[in-house]
Write an enzyme that holds these catalytic residues in place. Structure first.
Site, PDB file in Angstrom:
ATOM      1  CG  ASP A   1      52.203 -36.501  59.430  1.00  0.00           C
ATOM      2  OD1 ASP A   1      52.969 -35.533  59.376  1.00  0.00           O
ATOM      3  OD2 ASP A   1      51.548 -36.813  60.441  1.00  0.00           O
TER       4      ASP A   1
ATOM      5  CD  GLU B 223      46.528 -50.091  42.652  1.00  0.00           C
ATOM      6  OE1 GLU B 223      45.707 -49.155  42.443  1.00  0.00           O
ATOM      7  OE2 GLU B 223      46.428 -50.884  43.613  1.00  0.00           O
TER       8      GLU B 223
HETATM    9  C1  GLC Z   1      54.405 -34.548  61.514  1.00  0.00           C
HETATM   10  C2  GLC Z   1      54.100 -33.179  60.996  1.00  0.00           C
HETATM   11  C3  GLC Z   1      53.821 -32.285  62.158  1.00  0.00           C
HETATM   12  C4  GLC Z   1      52.616 -32.817  62.892  1.00  0.00           C
HETATM   13  C5  GLC Z   1      52.825 -34.260  63.293  1.00  0.00           C
HETATM   14  C6  GLC Z   1      51.545 -34.908  63.705  1.00  0.00           C
HETATM   15  O1  GLC Z   1      55.564 -34.570  62.268  1.00  0.00           O
HETATM   16  O2  GLC Z   1      55.140 -32.729  60.183  1.00  0.00           O
HETATM   17  O3  GLC Z   1      53.617 -30.959  61.763  1.00  0.00           O
HETATM   18  O4  GLC Z   1      52.344 -32.047  64.010  1.00  0.00           O
HETATM   19  O5  GLC Z   1      53.325 -35.036  62.238  1.00  0.00           O
HETATM   20  O6  GLC Z   1      50.741 -35.145  62.575  1.00  0.00           O
END
Ligand code: GLC
Length: 532
Positions: A201, A255
């Site tokens: 993310d 790893e």
């Molecule tokens: C990313 C995710 C989104 C989320 C954001 C904060 O963009 O895809 O859905 O709200 O990160 O974690």
């Protein structure tokens, strides 16, 4: 390329777990539901399933606010259920990829509770704390991606903490070595359970300017745009030292071997490609989101593909994304006719394709009445059109009351069109979008040329985009008419005399062609050229 990796040859499919399949009637999808639907995914022909967050979470941002990186939210099931899911996926030949959310935790995560308890706490430095500006206000001008200031005052200590998203999502401090080690152990925890990789993310957010200087103003900002667009996030994101952090994550995957590291990155192409790492020691697949923003005209797509191909570092593997849980549905963006062309484009371009659940049946954005809005961004900045609920509605499996998604009350409304737009109905219709996806995927699975072949732009003819894929003497010509007028004049490339249409987006043509061929409005074809 005979030793190409599974994540180069394969097709990824994103499951948004809250909306895929509910099995216990609470209106929210769960792990058992995903497991029950794996045969559908295996039958569709995808290779890897990426599941958005399933960890314990207060759900302020629907799981992207993690309260325990090594657990499962009871809404979704438990670790035993997760083990059953992964075992079944592997039995069916599917890879399972988890969402890893390392930029921030929930404010309910025990690490943050401890960090907040005292400026002297051992975990204080795992998060980002700053003293107020001289006027008592926030330390700098950074804006939350969901609107409002990115700093929240902790009254007990008099310091601010930084959150790139909600105030319930405090950012972690990746400059702290103990934090890094703890996060590396999280990756190992899941890989020990068999997980095949991670979609990371907001990976370009992990490091911030060490001096916390202001972000510059965005001169192109217009009223009505979300507040975050007021600034250019050149200090708060995309810092040079993020690449060392990513290389550290990658080393942990190495790893184990044979795992994939995917990075979520919204940046212009020339910045995006730096996330492969200087010596390809970064992300295997920095997500390429250009098709989410593209204007769907032949010249625009031709240029975008060319620019991306040209920007890739030597050995960097391309990838293409058609939809996700943060952006409007492809069918709503470009209309149902061109959605069929989008399917053909996604599955014939060079690079790993990622599909979003429901796009294979043409699910559209579902309008959500204001009083039923769930997405925190929509609630923070109502009416701007930033809400993400419309693309997160329940999967449409059949024509029954809740589309076969739940026996309870779904957490977001089911689309009205589910009575006819559903997996069951489209499976029975040989000309449906789902049938087209199945055919395209089946062809890609059996054609190394589509998986691994080179890409070459042949050109555009009006609104027709024409390109070639070539591998070990086999050549496929792909011609997509994005316009509403027929084209009777698509010539085979110079020196080619004949070939065979393998698939049309209309699924009604398989025929030999000589010299050239015609395309109906919004029709695309894959032509296998005769061997020379
Ligand atoms: C990313 C995710 C989104 C989320 C954001 C904060 O963009 O895809 O859905 O709200 O990160 O974690």
């Amino acid at each position: 390329m005979s030793e190409a990796q599974w994540w180069q040859r394969g097709i990824f499919y994103q499951v948004y777990p809250r909306s895929f399949q509910d099995t216990n009637g609470d209106g929210v999808g769960d792990l058992d539901g995903i497991r029950q639907r794996l045969p559908y995914l295996a039958g569709l022909g995808v290779d890897a399933v990426w599941v958005s967050p399933i960890y314990p979470s207060p759900m302020a941002d629907f799981g992207y606010d993690v309260a325990d990186y090594c657990g499962i939210h009871p809404l979704f099931g438990d670790l035993a259920g997760f083990d059953r899911l992964i075992a079944e996926a592997h039995r069916l030949g599917l890879k399972l990829v988890l969402d890893f959310v390392p930029n921030h935790t929930s404010n309910q995560h025990p690490w943050f509770l401890e960090a907040r308890s005292s400026p002297n706490s051992a975990k204080r430095d795992w998060y980002i704390w700053r003293d107020p500006a001289p006027d008592g206000g926030p330390p700098n001008n950074w804006i939350s991606n969901f609107g409002g200031p990115a700093w929240t005052l902790d009254t007990a200590s008099g310091q601010y903490y930084y959150h790139a998203f909600l105030k319930q999502q405090p950012d972690l401090n990746w400059r702290n070595p103990e934090l890094r080690a703890a996060m590396h152990d999280v990756l190992r925890f899941w890989m020990n359970r068999g997980v095949d990789g991670f979609r990371v993310d907001v990976i370009w957010h992990l490091m911030k300017d060490p001096e916390f200087r202001d972000d510059p103003l965005n001169p192109a900002y217009r009223d009505g745009e979300p507040e975050v667009s007021r600034l250019l996030q050149t200090r708060s994101t995309d810092q040079p030292d993020v690449h060392g952090i990513i290389a550290g994550l990658r080393a942990v995957l190495e790893e184990y071997g044979d795992r994939v590291l995917i990075g979520e990155i919204y940046l212009p192409v020339e910045r995006l490609v730096t996330y492969y790492g200087d010596n390809l020691e970064g992300a295997h697949l920095p997500f390429n989101f250009q098709l989410l923003h593209a204007s769907w005209t032949a010249p625009a797509l031709a240029r975008l593909i060319e620019d991306y191909e040209a920007a890739l570092p030597k050995g960097g593997w391309p990838n293409w994304v058609l939809g996700n849980h943060d952006r409007p549905r492809i069918a709503s963006r470009i209309g149902p006719e061109r959605a069929r062309l989008a399917a053909m484009l996604l599955l014939t371009l060079r690079g790993t394709p990622t599909m979003y659940y429901g796009d294979e049946i043409g699910m559209e954005n579902v309008p959500i009445p204001a009083d039923q809005a769930q997405d925190p961004w929509e609630k923070n900045e109502p009416g701007l059109g930033v809400g993400r609920d419309p693309e997160r509605t329940p999967m449409q499996w059949d024509g029954s009351a809740n589309a076969g998604f739940t026996t309870g009350r779904p957490w977001l409304p089911v689309a009205r069109d589910h009575a006819h737009r559903n997996v069951e109905a489209q499976s029975a219709d040989p000309h449906s979008l789902l049938s087209l996806y199945r055919r395209l995927i089946a062809l890609r699975r059996t054609a190394p040329t589509l998986q691994l072949g080179s890409y070459g732009l042949v050109g555009t003819a009006g609104e027709a985009l024409i390109f070639m894929r070539e591998h070990e003497g086999e050549r496929f010509l792909i011609a997509l008419n994005l316009g509403d007028t027929p084209r009777g004049d698509i010539a085979l490339p110079a020196g080619e005399t004949h070939g065979r249409i393998l698939i049309s987006t209309e699924l009604d043509r398989e025929e030999s062609v000589q010299g050239g061929f015609w395309l109906r409005p919004y029709e695309g074809v894959i032509v296998q050229l005769a061997k020379t």
